[in-house]
Design an enzyme around this catalytic site. Structure first.
Site, PDB file in Angstrom:
ATOM      1  N   PHE A  44      -1.332  15.520   3.909  1.00 17.68           N
ATOM      2  CA  PHE A  44      -1.672  15.162   3.224  1.00 17.68           C
ATOM      3  C   PHE A  44      -0.350  15.374   2.175  1.00 17.68           C
ATOM      4  CE2 PHE A  44      -3.551  14.620  -0.948  1.00 17.68           C
ATOM      5  CZ  PHE A  44      -4.343  13.712   0.140  1.00 17.68           C
ATOM      6  N   ARG A  74       1.421  12.338  -8.998  1.00 22.04           N
ATOM      7  CA  ARG A  74       1.797  10.945  -8.672  1.00 22.04           C
ATOM      8  C   ARG A  74       3.046  10.242  -8.877  1.00 22.04           C
ATOM      9  NH1 ARG A  74      -2.659   7.353  -7.369  1.00 22.04           N
ATOM     10  NH2 ARG A  74      -4.727   7.798  -8.158  1.00 22.04           N
ATOM     11  N   GLU A 117       0.831  -0.896   0.100  1.00 24.92           N
ATOM     12  CA  GLU A 117       0.194  -0.128  -0.035  1.00 24.92           C
ATOM     13  C   GLU A 117       1.136   1.194  -0.305  1.00 24.92           C
ATOM     14  OE1 GLU A 117      -2.232   1.620  -1.022  1.00 24.92           O
ATOM     15  OE2 GLU A 117      -4.153   1.593   0.697  1.00 24.92           O
ATOM     16  N   ASP A 118       0.548   2.245  -0.211  1.00 27.96           N
ATOM     17  CA  ASP A 118       1.215   3.975  -0.810  1.00 27.96           C
ATOM     18  C   ASP A 118       1.372   4.257   0.745  1.00 27.96           C
ATOM     19  OD1 ASP A 118      -1.988   4.954  -0.859  1.00 27.96           O
ATOM     20  OD2 ASP A 118      -1.946   5.434  -2.271  1.00 27.96           O
ATOM     21  N   ASP A 127      -3.199   5.715   6.363  1.00 28.19           N
ATOM     22  CA  ASP A 127      -3.974   6.673   6.802  1.00 28.19           C
ATOM     23  C   ASP A 127      -5.140   6.631   8.304  1.00 28.19           C
ATOM     24  OD1 ASP A 127      -4.747   9.273   7.229  1.00 28.19           O
ATOM     25  OD2 ASP A 127      -6.204   9.614   5.759  1.00 28.19           O
TER      26      ASP A 127
HETATM   27  P1  IMP Z   1      -7.498   4.762   5.253  1.00 29.38           P
HETATM   28  O1  IMP Z   1      -8.706   4.251   4.941  1.00 29.38           O
HETATM   29  O2  IMP Z   1      -7.815   5.926   5.243  1.00 29.38           O
HETATM   30  O3  IMP Z   1      -6.348   4.337   5.600  1.00 29.38           O
HETATM   31  O4  IMP Z   1      -6.564   5.587   3.719  1.00 29.38           O
HETATM   32  C1  IMP Z   1      -5.890   4.973   2.649  1.00 29.38           C
HETATM   33  C2  IMP Z   1      -5.994   5.258   1.617  1.00 29.38           C
HETATM   34  O5  IMP Z   1      -6.502   7.033   1.741  1.00 29.38           O
HETATM   35  C3  IMP Z   1      -4.592   5.137   0.626  1.00 29.38           C
HETATM   36  O6  IMP Z   1      -4.096   4.277  -0.017  1.00 29.38           O
HETATM   37  C4  IMP Z   1      -4.254   6.706  -0.280  1.00 29.38           C
HETATM   38  O7  IMP Z   1      -4.763   6.225  -1.442  1.00 29.38           O
HETATM   39  C5  IMP Z   1      -4.943   7.550   0.426  1.00 29.38           C
HETATM   40  N1  IMP Z   1      -4.298   8.699   1.479  1.00 29.38           N
HETATM   41  C6  IMP Z   1      -4.590   8.641   2.805  1.00 29.38           C
HETATM   42  N2  IMP Z   1      -3.356   9.977   2.915  1.00 29.38           N
HETATM   43  C7  IMP Z   1      -3.334  10.246   1.487  1.00 29.38           C
HETATM   44  C8  IMP Z   1      -2.369  11.228   1.583  1.00 29.38           C
HETATM   45  O8  IMP Z   1      -1.312  12.416   2.277  1.00 29.38           O
HETATM   46  N3  IMP Z   1      -2.068  11.963   0.390  1.00 29.38           N
HETATM   47  C9  IMP Z   1      -2.577  10.739  -0.807  1.00 29.38           C
HETATM   48  N4  IMP Z   1      -3.323   9.567  -0.668  1.00 29.38           N
HETATM   49  C10 IMP Z   1      -3.708   9.314   0.629  1.00 29.38           C
HETATM   50 MG    MG Z   2      -4.147   3.939  -1.848  1.00 33.28          MG
END
Ligand code: IMP
Ligand code: MG
Length: 175
Positions: A150, A163, A97-98, A101
């Site tokens: 962010f 990206r 995963e990238d 959050d």
């Molecule tokens: P979560 O479900 O809130 O953990 O969200 C995870 C996904 O939200 C990641 O796979 C990203 O695609 C996106 N995301 C969360 N934070 C960021 C950020 O700071 N920049 C860009 N994408 C983010």
């Molecule tokens: Mg993602």
């Protein structure tokens, strides 16, 4: 509102850390093979660079979940919009995963993948924002823990932009 991007982690920082994670994974799975499940689109750059640094046999699979759209907040409503095209039963799966959050995306995805009977299931994320966690997730391999900002670049986007930046940057919004 004008945006600009400030460097948080340089290309060199990221490359060095990916090499370290690749070495860790190669050691942990010695004598076995791994299936990297890359979460589209954000994790693509990371997954490709990581795969190149792993010395045990690697299979690459791709999966897509619903994202934020053009917003910077997770909705909590996570859907698989593109599924794997091969079974993972009996495989050593590492989800790549990238960024983690709130943790909602990964906790819901892990339930789905676990139900498909992998031999093992681990999580590897380039970035982690632990302060933002709503749902607990165990990250087995983490690139960098970052504050609640962010970020874009190295596969991560803001409204599909940035990206392709070779570094990780913070988006700043000027009035
Ligand atoms: P979560 O479900 O809130 O953990 O969200 C995870 C996904 O939200 C990641 O796979 C990203 O695609 C996106 N995301 C969360 N934070 C960021 C950020 O700071 N920049 C860009 N994408 C983010
Ligand atoms: Mg993602």
């Amino acid at each position: 509102m004008a945006e600009r991007v400030e460097v948080l982690l340089t290309e060199g920082d990221v490359d060095t850390r990916i090499a370290e994670i690749g070495a860790d994974i190669s050691k942990d799975y010695e004598g076995q093979s791994v299936t990297l499940v890359c979460i589209l689109k954000g994790a693509t750059f990371f997954a490709c660079e990581l795969a190149k640094r792993i010395t045990v046999p690697v299979e690459m699979e791709f999966m897509r979940c619903s994202s934020y759209g053009n917003k910077t907040e997770s909705s909590g409503d996570v859907k698989i919009t593109q599924d794997l095209d091969s079974p993972i039963r009996g495989k050593n799966v590492i989800v790549v995963e990238d960024i983690i959050d709130s943790g909602r995306t990964l906790s819901s995805l892990f339930k789905v993948l676990n139900s498909r009977g992998p031999a093992s299931l681990k999580l590897c994320s380039l970035l982690d924002k632990p302060d933002r966690r709503v749902t607990e997730v165990k990250v087995d391999y983490t690139g960098f823990e970052i504050p609640d900002v962010f970020v874009v670049g190295y596969g991560l986007d803001y409204a599909q932009k940035y990206r392709n930046l070779p570094y990780i940057g913070v988006v700043k919004f000027d009035d």
